[in-house]
Write a protein that holds these residues in place. Structure first.
Motif, mmCIF file in Angstrom:
data_model
loop_
_atom_site.group_PDB
_atom_site.id
_atom_site.type_symbol
_atom_site.label_atom_id
_atom_site.label_comp_id
_atom_site.label_asym_id
_atom_site.label_seq_id
_atom_site.Cartn_x
_atom_site.Cartn_y
_atom_site.Cartn_z
ATOM 1 N N PHE A 6 32.220 49.420 40.576
ATOM 2 C CA PHE A 6 33.274 48.967 40.340
ATOM 3 C C PHE A 6 32.755 47.437 39.964
ATOM 4 O O PHE A 6 32.154 47.285 40.235
ATOM 5 C CB PHE A 6 32.890 48.396 42.211
ATOM 6 N N LEU A 7 33.946 47.315 39.142
ATOM 7 C CA LEU A 7 33.946 45.280 38.525
ATOM 8 C C LEU A 7 35.303 45.212 38.150
ATOM 9 O O LEU A 7 36.009 46.022 38.389
ATOM 10 C CB LEU A 7 32.796 46.356 36.477
ATOM 11 N N SER A 8 35.270 43.861 37.757
ATOM 12 C CA SER A 8 36.175 43.324 37.083
ATOM 13 C C SER A 8 36.623 44.121 35.729
ATOM 14 O O SER A 8 36.171 44.360 35.328
ATOM 15 C CB SER A 8 36.144 41.848 37.136
ATOM 16 N N ALA A 9 38.104 43.537 36.070
ATOM 17 C CA ALA A 9 39.571 44.020 35.095
ATOM 18 C C ALA A 9 39.510 42.945 34.308
ATOM 19 O O ALA A 9 40.533 43.101 32.844
ATOM 20 C CB ALA A 9 40.362 44.644 35.144
ATOM 21 N N ALA A 10 38.478 41.778 34.475
ATOM 22 C CA ALA A 10 38.652 40.523 33.450
ATOM 23 C C ALA A 10 38.352 40.005 32.432
ATOM 24 O O ALA A 10 36.720 40.871 32.660
ATOM 25 C CB ALA A 10 38.718 38.811 34.320
ATOM 26 N N ASP A 11 38.678 39.194 31.851
ATOM 27 C CA ASP A 11 37.344 39.283 30.495
ATOM 28 C C ASP A 11 37.183 37.980 30.751
ATOM 29 O O ASP A 11 37.322 36.621 31.330
ATOM 30 C CB ASP A 11 38.727 38.577 29.667
ATOM 31 N N LEU A 12 35.264 37.699 30.830
ATOM 32 C CA LEU A 12 34.705 37.550 31.059
ATOM 33 C C LEU A 12 33.242 36.837 30.275
ATOM 34 O O LEU A 12 33.307 37.440 29.398
ATOM 35 C CB LEU A 12 33.659 38.123 32.728
ATOM 36 N N VAL A 41 40.623 46.871 30.231
ATOM 37 C CA VAL A 41 40.833 45.967 29.482
ATOM 38 C C VAL A 41 39.957 45.078 30.628
ATOM 39 O O VAL A 41 38.960 46.075 31.679
ATOM 40 C CB VAL A 41 42.146 45.231 30.251
ATOM 41 N N GLY A 42 39.647 43.821 29.940
ATOM 42 C CA GLY A 42 38.878 42.812 31.244
ATOM 43 C C GLY A 42 36.185 43.394 30.449
ATOM 44 O O GLY A 42 36.506 44.755 29.811
ATOM 45 N N LEU A 43 36.053 43.910 32.033
ATOM 46 C CA LEU A 43 34.962 43.996 31.441
ATOM 47 C C LEU A 43 34.833 45.676 31.357
ATOM 48 O O LEU A 43 34.134 46.201 31.477
ATOM 49 C CB LEU A 43 33.989 43.951 32.630
ATOM 50 N N MET A 44 36.238 46.552 32.271
ATOM 51 C CA MET A 44 36.247 47.689 32.290
ATOM 52 C C MET A 44 36.524 48.076 31.087
ATOM 53 O O MET A 44 35.502 48.964 30.646
ATOM 54 C CB MET A 44 37.095 48.340 32.960
ATOM 55 N N LYS A 45 36.627 47.585 30.375
ATOM 56 C CA LYS A 45 37.074 47.947 28.819
ATOM 57 C C LYS A 45 35.790 47.925 28.093
ATOM 58 O O LYS A 45 35.217 49.210 27.837
ATOM 59 C CB LYS A 45 38.182 47.068 28.092
ATOM 60 N N VAL A 46 35.036 46.898 28.233
ATOM 61 C CA VAL A 46 33.327 47.049 27.872
ATOM 62 C C VAL A 46 32.441 47.683 28.728
ATOM 63 O O VAL A 46 31.892 48.604 27.092
ATOM 64 C CB VAL A 46 32.671 45.222 28.214
ATOM 65 N N LEU A 47 32.308 48.308 29.552
ATOM 66 C CA LEU A 47 31.792 49.486 30.118
ATOM 67 C C LEU A 47 32.201 50.810 29.413
ATOM 68 O O LEU A 47 31.277 51.226 29.147
ATOM 69 C CB LEU A 47 32.021 49.417 31.500
ATOM 70 N N GLY A 96 26.402 58.338 42.821
ATOM 71 C CA GLY A 96 25.943 57.269 42.986
ATOM 72 C C GLY A 96 26.636 55.985 42.528
ATOM 73 O O GLY A 96 27.715 56.057 41.690
ATOM 74 N N ILE A 97 27.124 54.802 43.057
ATOM 75 C CA ILE A 97 27.480 53.596 43.604
ATOM 76 C C ILE A 97 27.114 52.489 42.204
ATOM 77 O O ILE A 97 25.756 52.004 43.308
ATOM 78 C CB ILE A 97 28.399 53.487 45.097
ATOM 79 N N VAL A 98 27.315 51.726 41.354
ATOM 80 C CA VAL A 98 26.798 50.418 41.223
ATOM 81 C C VAL A 98 28.297 49.851 41.442
ATOM 82 O O VAL A 98 29.203 49.986 40.674
ATOM 83 C CB VAL A 98 26.698 50.291 39.978
ATOM 84 N N ILE A 99 27.790 48.464 42.117
ATOM 85 C CA ILE A 99 28.596 47.555 41.973
ATOM 86 C C ILE A 99 28.603 46.305 41.560
ATOM 87 O O ILE A 99 27.388 45.418 41.086
ATOM 88 C CB ILE A 99 28.928 46.672 43.776
ATOM 89 N N MET A 100 29.060 45.930 40.108
ATOM 90 C CA MET A 100 29.018 44.551 39.142
ATOM 91 C C MET A 100 30.011 43.790 39.430
ATOM 92 O O MET A 100 30.818 43.253 40.978
ATOM 93 C CB MET A 100 29.064 45.360 37.943
ATOM 94 N N VAL A 101 30.082 42.368 38.265
ATOM 95 C CA VAL A 101 30.780 41.181 39.294
ATOM 96 C C VAL A 101 32.046 41.390 38.765
ATOM 97 O O VAL A 101 32.805 42.920 38.684
ATOM 98 C CB VAL A 101 30.433 40.052 37.268
ATOM 99 N N GLY A 102 32.981 40.776 39.453
ATOM 100 C CA GLY A 102 34.149 41.016 39.994
ATOM 101 C C GLY A 102 34.932 39.949 40.978
ATOM 102 O O GLY A 102 34.183 39.348 41.943
ATOM 103 N N GLY A 103 36.301 40.241 41.620
ATOM 104 C CA GLY A 103 36.484 38.792 42.404
ATOM 105 C C GLY A 103 37.143 40.230 43.572
ATOM 106 O O GLY A 103 36.758 41.068 44.338
ATOM 107 N N THR A 104 38.308 39.899 44.088
ATOM 108 C CA THR A 104 39.205 40.427 45.584
ATOM 109 C C THR A 104 38.666 41.825 45.478
ATOM 110 O O THR A 104 38.390 42.792 46.838
ATOM 111 C CB THR A 104 40.044 40.032 46.287
ATOM 112 N N GLY A 105 39.419 42.495 44.257
ATOM 113 C CA GLY A 105 39.106 43.875 44.553
ATOM 114 C C GLY A 105 37.610 44.554 44.675
ATOM 115 O O GLY A 105 38.003 44.579 44.843
ATOM 116 N N THR A 106 37.082 44.372 43.328
ATOM 117 C CA THR A 106 35.565 44.724 44.052
ATOM 118 C C THR A 106 34.923 44.502 44.945
ATOM 119 O O THR A 106 34.278 45.455 45.920
ATOM 120 C CB THR A 106 35.049 43.321 42.689
#
Length: 179
Positions: A6-12, A41-47, A96-106
């Motif tokens: 789980f992580l942001s779809a924003a460009d950071l 898009v954003g970090l989701m694309k990077v990942l 397994g689950i990894v929670i990375m940086v994100g906003g309200t959705g994450t």
């Protein structure tokens, strides 16, 4: 192993994209499958780019209203009716689950996963990757909840805090005896 992230779809900024790229490379080179929100898009694309480039598989779970940002070329893409179904499918497909940086959705995804874990509704390992100290405040709040008796099980049984991508993956691999 199927690892849901789980992580942001924003460009950071680089302080967040660097650990995302590092984790992606570790997943791909380790032969793991990324299970993620399916966005390109954003970090989701990077990942997703990093996992695919390093030889890993991609399993996306998008949602109807975000189909225009769904990644073409994923090994598998499922489209959920709504966010609740999306979260359920992501958890179902993950080992397994990894929670990375994100906003309200994450944050919503993270707290729901931890609440289910707290009540024994899933036993999959959960890692909170605290890139650049992003989750320091949340980590402190969880410690307070633990110290003051708000959690029915120890915080260490609920979530593992990793400061670097290699620690996050090592914890998951140890949980499955694949290290």
């Amino acid at each position: 192993m199927n690892i849901c992230v789980f992580l942001s779809a924003a460009d950071l900024p680089e302080r967040y994209t660097r650990p995302t790229r590092e984790f992606a490379e570790l997943l791909g080179k380790g032969g793991h499958t990324l299970v993620w929100g399916g966005s390109d898009v954003g970090l989701m694309k990077v990942l997703a780019d990093g996992v695919q480039k390093a030889g890993g598989r991609l399993v996306g779970v998008s949602v109807d209203f975000l189909q225009d940002t769904a990644r073409a070329g994923a090994d598998e893409m499922v489209v959920a009716r709504d966010l609740a179904e999306r979260k359920a499918l992501l958890l179902e497909k993950a080992d397994g689950i990894v929670i990375m940086v994100g906003g309200t959705g994450t944050l919503d995804e993270a707290t729901e996963i931890l609440e289910l874990r707290k009540h024994g509704k899933h036993t999959k390992p959960v890692v909170l990757l605290n890139s650049a100290g992003f989750y320091d405040g949340l980590k402190e709040q969880f410690r307070r909840m633990d110290d003051e008796g708000f959690l029915p099980l120890p915080l260490t049984d609920l979530v593992f805090f990793a400061e670097e991508p290699v620690g996050a993956l090592a914890y998951l691999e140890e949980s499955f005896g694949t290290a």
